[in-house]
Write an enzyme that holds these catalytic residues in place. Structure first.
Site, PDB file in Angstrom:
ATOM      1  N   SER A 269      45.889  40.227  33.463  1.00 37.37           N
ATOM      2  CA  SER A 269      45.661  38.847  33.857  1.00 37.37           C
ATOM      3  C   SER A 269      46.680  37.922  33.213  1.00 37.37           C
ATOM      4  O   SER A 269      47.090  38.117  32.063  1.00 37.37           O
ATOM      5  CB  SER A 269      44.247  38.419  33.443  1.00 37.37           C
TER       6      SER A 269
ATOM      7  N   TYR B 148      47.471  33.425  39.182  1.00 36.75           N
ATOM      8  CA  TYR B 148      46.754  32.443  39.990  1.00 36.75           C
ATOM      9  C   TYR B 148      47.763  31.414  40.498  1.00 36.75           C
ATOM     10  O   TYR B 148      48.880  31.302  39.979  1.00 36.75           O
ATOM     11  CB  TYR B 148      45.682  31.738  39.156  1.00 36.75           C
TER      12      TYR B 148
ATOM     13  N   THR C  47      45.804  36.418  42.801  1.00 37.64           N
ATOM     14  CA  THR C  47      44.348  36.282  42.867  1.00 37.64           C
ATOM     15  C   THR C  47      43.985  34.927  43.446  1.00 37.64           C
ATOM     16  O   THR C  47      44.288  33.887  42.862  1.00 37.64           O
ATOM     17  CB  THR C  47      43.719  36.437  41.467  1.00 37.64           C
TER      18      THR C  47
ATOM     19  N   LYS D   5      44.599  39.585  46.232  1.00 41.52           N
ATOM     20  CA  LYS D   5      43.232  39.879  45.817  1.00 41.52           C
ATOM     21  C   LYS D   5      42.297  38.731  46.209  1.00 41.52           C
ATOM     22  O   LYS D   5      42.610  37.568  45.972  1.00 41.52           O
ATOM     23  CB  LYS D   5      43.177  40.095  44.304  1.00 41.52           C
TER      24      LYS D   5
ATOM     25  N   HIS E 233      35.628  38.306  43.277  1.00 41.60           N
ATOM     26  CA  HIS E 233      35.798  37.976  41.863  1.00 41.60           C
ATOM     27  C   HIS E 233      34.566  38.344  41.040  1.00 41.60           C
ATOM     28  O   HIS E 233      34.171  37.636  40.110  1.00 41.60           O
ATOM     29  CB  HIS E 233      36.136  36.495  41.668  1.00 41.60           C
TER      30      HIS E 233
END
Length: 415
Positions: free
Chosen positions: A113, A135, A161, A258, A282
């Site tokens: 992440s 993100y 994501t 995703k 998520h």
């Protein structure tokens, strides 16, 4: 010497890893691992839906050897289970580095992440097969800088994501988390640390976590705190499909999108050149009452599975769950909470333990279904109850034309 009161470090199920994590972690830290948004229906459905699917095993003709390996975005892996990227892993001092080592030891891919507690350079060193996750947050210039850094570190793919909408109504087990561990926060959480002395002592040896996110550190600046990064995300206008296509182009390498649950979104992912998608909500931390991802997987895989790789993320707790996802069209699955519980229970070894359980459960399913490889799994291996699947975002079939009414001899019209 055998001490009967000492706990065996090996756990037999992911559920046991969860129990040990709950006993070891401070209540607020554990609550952060299981929290969902609003009423918490989606995380429950993510796990419960797997039990609605039933296997159709054979009684004889089983294969003595079984191949569980596959490839994801060109990378060979020994089992179809990837590490899903999760944010600041304060459940253990070694955090993402321990997880990356465990994934490398078991021959699979590490998802890191951008909100991680360890820098991408350290994680790639621990596992060269690392996918970096981003993100849509900050300026395009800052996003390019983050991608350049990940590429230079050796990340093999980018995970974009987009299934994280930060529902405001986070009233289901979501704890209060400090912005940083200053004196005020340490005093506030001291009672929790006192009742979990082993966890506290472990952190005392390594230093108190600062809850910063080093992978979002700007050149020449300081790494923001988790909530500082959260604030930047909230102030960034959400992306359009044109923006996602731009991100795909700027990265230039293997690209995984995703957050897909709808067929139309899956087709748009194909259009922008994504190499893979993950059917994901998520983990239930997005918009509550979204269907379980296993319910959405089949329709999405049927629509685009011949054009890109389809993965599944959400609710996987055992190897049998992996087999069911593969039977419905997934190339592999991504796990989140399961490995975090393993990390909390026993560090790197605990994550390896979770991956071993996934492997054993998957192998058992492939054996019982009479196959020699995971590539042979298909819908014929399952009993799928009527109404199980959710086809979201697909055109509804045209209504059947009604027959002209007929008149009977008694003068009564019948359809």
């Amino acid at each position: 010497m055998y001490w009967p009161w000492k706990q065996n470090p090996w756990f037999e199920t992911v559920l046991e890893a969860q129990r040990r994590a709950k006993r070891r972690l401070p209540p607020s830290v554990y609550a952060a691992l299981v929290a969902g948004s609003e009423r918490g229906k989606t995380p429950a459905d993510n796990t419960d839906a797997f039990a609605e699917l039933e296997f159709a095993p054979h009684v004889a003709g089983h294969q003595p050897e079984r191949d569980l390996s596959t490839t994801v975005l060109g990378i060979p892996i020994s089992l179809p289970v990837l590490i899903s990227p999760t944010g600041v892993q304060a459940v253990h001092p070694d955090g993402e580095v321990a997880v990356a080592r465990a994934a490398a030891a078991r021959g699979t891919i590490m998802g890191l992440s951008s909100f991680a507690s360890k820098p991408v350079e350290e994680v790639v060193e621990a596992n060269p097969n690392t996918f970096f996750q981003m993100y849509w947050t900050g300026s395009k210039e800052s996003m390019i800088q983050r991608m350049d850094r990940a590429r230079e570190a050796g990340a093999k793919a980018l995970i974009a994501t987009l299934d994280w909408s930060f529902s405001v109504g986070r009233d289901w087990a979501s704890p209060s988390i400090p912005d940083k561990m200053d004196l005020k926060a340490m005093v506030q959480f001291a009672p929790e640390g006192i009742i979990r002395p082993k966890w506290l002592m472990e952190w005392a040896k390594h230093g108190i976590p600062d809850l910063s996110v080093p992978n979002l550190q700007p050149p020449g600046g300081e790494a923001p705190t988790f909530f500082g990064a959260y604030g930047e995300w909230m102030q960034t206008p959400p992306p359009s499909w044109e923006d996602v296509a731009w991100l795909r182009k700027e990265w230039g390498g293997p690209f995984l999108l995703k957050g897909i649950t709808r067929v139309d979104d899956a087709k748009r992912a194909v259009d922008i050149g994504a190499n893979a998608i993950s059917v994901s909500n998520h983990g239930g931390n997005n918009l509550d009452t979204t269907p379980a991802t296993i319910r959405c997987l089949g329709p999405v895989a049927d629509a685009v599975g011949d054009q890109l790789e389809v993965l599944l993320d959400g609710g996987v707790r055992r190897g049998g769950d992996v087999a069911k996802a593969l039977a419905l069209g997934a190339r592999a699955v991504m796990i989140g909470r399961a490995y975090l519980w393993g990390l909390a229970a026993n560090g790197q070894t605990g994550v390896e333990n979770v991956l071993d359980l996934m492997r054993m459960g998957l192998d058992s399913a492939v054996l019982g279904l009479g196959h020699s490889s995971i590539g042979e799994l298909g819908r014929a291996d399952l009993w799928i109850p009527q109404g199980f699947e959710r086809t979201l975002g697909a055109p509804k079939p045209a209504p059947r034309p009604r027959r002209a009414p007929a008149r009977t001899s008694a003068g009564i019209t019948a359809p």
